[in-house]
Design a protein around this motif. Sequence first.
Motif, PDB file in Angstrom:
ATOM      1  N   LEU A   1      41.289  38.809  38.786  1.00 27.72           N
ATOM      2  CA  LEU A   1      42.733  38.608  38.929  1.00 27.72           C
ATOM      3  C   LEU A   1      43.482  39.930  38.936  1.00 27.72           C
ATOM      4  O   LEU A   1      43.207  40.834  38.146  1.00 27.72           O
ATOM      5  N   TRP A   2      44.457  39.989  39.832  1.00 29.61           N
ATOM      6  CA  TRP A   2      45.429  41.075  39.899  1.00 29.61           C
ATOM      7  C   TRP A   2      46.759  40.418  39.545  1.00 29.61           C
ATOM      8  O   TRP A   2      47.369  39.767  40.380  1.00 29.61           O
TER       9      TRP A   2
ATOM     10  N   PRO B   1      44.481  36.167  42.841  1.00 29.86           N
ATOM     11  CA  PRO B   1      43.041  36.443  42.896  1.00 29.86           C
ATOM     12  C   PRO B   1      42.722  37.612  43.827  1.00 29.86           C
ATOM     13  O   PRO B   1      43.440  37.876  44.791  1.00 29.86           O
ATOM     14  N   ALA B   2      41.650  38.288  43.491  1.00 26.39           N
ATOM     15  CA  ALA B   2      41.148  39.400  44.299  1.00 26.39           C
ATOM     16  C   ALA B   2      39.666  39.164  44.544  1.00 26.39           C
ATOM     17  O   ALA B   2      38.920  38.873  43.603  1.00 26.39           O
TER      18      ALA B   2
ATOM     19  N   ARG C   1      42.454  49.627  43.051  1.00 24.84           N
ATOM     20  CA  ARG C   1      41.618  50.205  41.995  1.00 24.84           C
ATOM     21  C   ARG C   1      41.041  49.098  41.116  1.00 24.84           C
ATOM     22  O   ARG C   1      41.715  48.119  40.821  1.00 24.84           O
ATOM     23  N   GLN C   2      39.820  49.287  40.671  1.00 23.64           N
ATOM     24  CA  GLN C   2      39.151  48.306  39.825  1.00 23.64           C
ATOM     25  C   GLN C   2      39.866  48.109  38.493  1.00 23.64           C
ATOM     26  O   GLN C   2      39.880  47.006  37.952  1.00 23.64           O
ATOM     27  N   ASP C   3      40.500  49.168  37.965  1.00 23.54           N
ATOM     28  CA  ASP C   3      41.169  49.047  36.660  1.00 23.54           C
ATOM     29  C   ASP C   3      42.471  48.244  36.734  1.00 23.54           C
ATOM     30  O   ASP C   3      43.084  47.966  35.710  1.00 23.54           O
TER      31      ASP C   3
ATOM     32  N   GLU D   1      39.330  40.018  34.264  1.00 23.32           N
ATOM     33  CA  GLU D   1      38.490  38.830  34.404  1.00 23.32           C
ATOM     34  C   GLU D   1      39.389  37.594  34.415  1.00 23.32           C
ATOM     35  O   GLU D   1      40.443  37.569  33.771  1.00 23.32           O
ATOM     36  N   GLY D   2      38.963  36.575  35.114  1.00 22.92           N
ATOM     37  CA  GLY D   2      39.716  35.335  35.151  1.00 22.92           C
ATOM     38  C   GLY D   2      39.449  34.581  36.434  1.00 22.92           C
ATOM     39  O   GLY D   2      38.760  35.065  37.322  1.00 22.92           O
ATOM     40  N   THR D   3      39.996  33.385  36.501  1.00 25.21           N
ATOM     41  CA  THR D   3      39.849  32.565  37.691  1.00 25.21           C
ATOM     42  C   THR D   3      41.229  32.138  38.159  1.00 25.21           C
ATOM     43  O   THR D   3      42.199  32.188  37.406  1.00 25.21           O
TER      44      THR D   3
END
Length: 181
Positions: free
Chosen positions: A87-88, A92-93, A156-158, A162-164
Motif C-alpha cells: 500500500l501507498w 495499492p501498488a 521508492r520502496q520506503d 504492508e497491507g491489502t
Amino acid sequence: MRPNTRPSPMVRKFIRANASADPPRPLLLPSSDNSTENAWPQDPIRDEYCFLYGTLMDPDILSKVLGSSKPLPIMRPARIIGYEIKLWGQYPALLDKPLHPVDGIVCGLLSPTQLDRLAAYETDKYCLRACLINVLNNDSSTEKTIEGVSFMWNGRQDELREGTFDLKQWRKNRQLRELDY
C-alpha cells in the motif's frame, strides 16, 4: 554517378515499423451482445488488454478516468502471477514477487487515449509494464491466458507499507467522506 535509390531514413523507419508490427489480436473478451456497434476494431487500432487492480476495479471510477459516455469496455475477473500488492497510503501498488498471485480485472481498451488517461490517473508513481493475464471463469479457474499490460509501482520502496486493498471497504470509506461534505 549512380542515382541514390535507397529509401530515405523516414521511409525506412516506416518500413521497419510495418514489418515488425504484430498482427491484430483476436477478440478474447466477448462483448455482452453481438451487435456490430460494440465490436472491437481490429484495424487500425490494435486492442490492448490491461490488468487493473485497486480503485480502477470500481466501474464508476474507471468510467470517470476513461472519460467516455459510451459503455465501459468489457471487464472480466483476472489474475496475474508473480506479483504482490503493498500500500501507498490507501492505494495499492503492484510489485514483483515470484509465484505470488494478484487478483483484479482485465479490461479491453479501445483507444490509445484511454491508456493515456489511465496513465495520467496513475501518476508517475506507476509505470506501464507487459504481463501475462489469466482470464478467470466464475469458479476462479483460468479460462485462458492473454498478453497485456498493468501499472507497476515506480516509486521508492520506503513509501510503501504492508497491507491489502479491499475494494468494498474503499467504497464505504469513499461514501462516508462524501457524506461529510
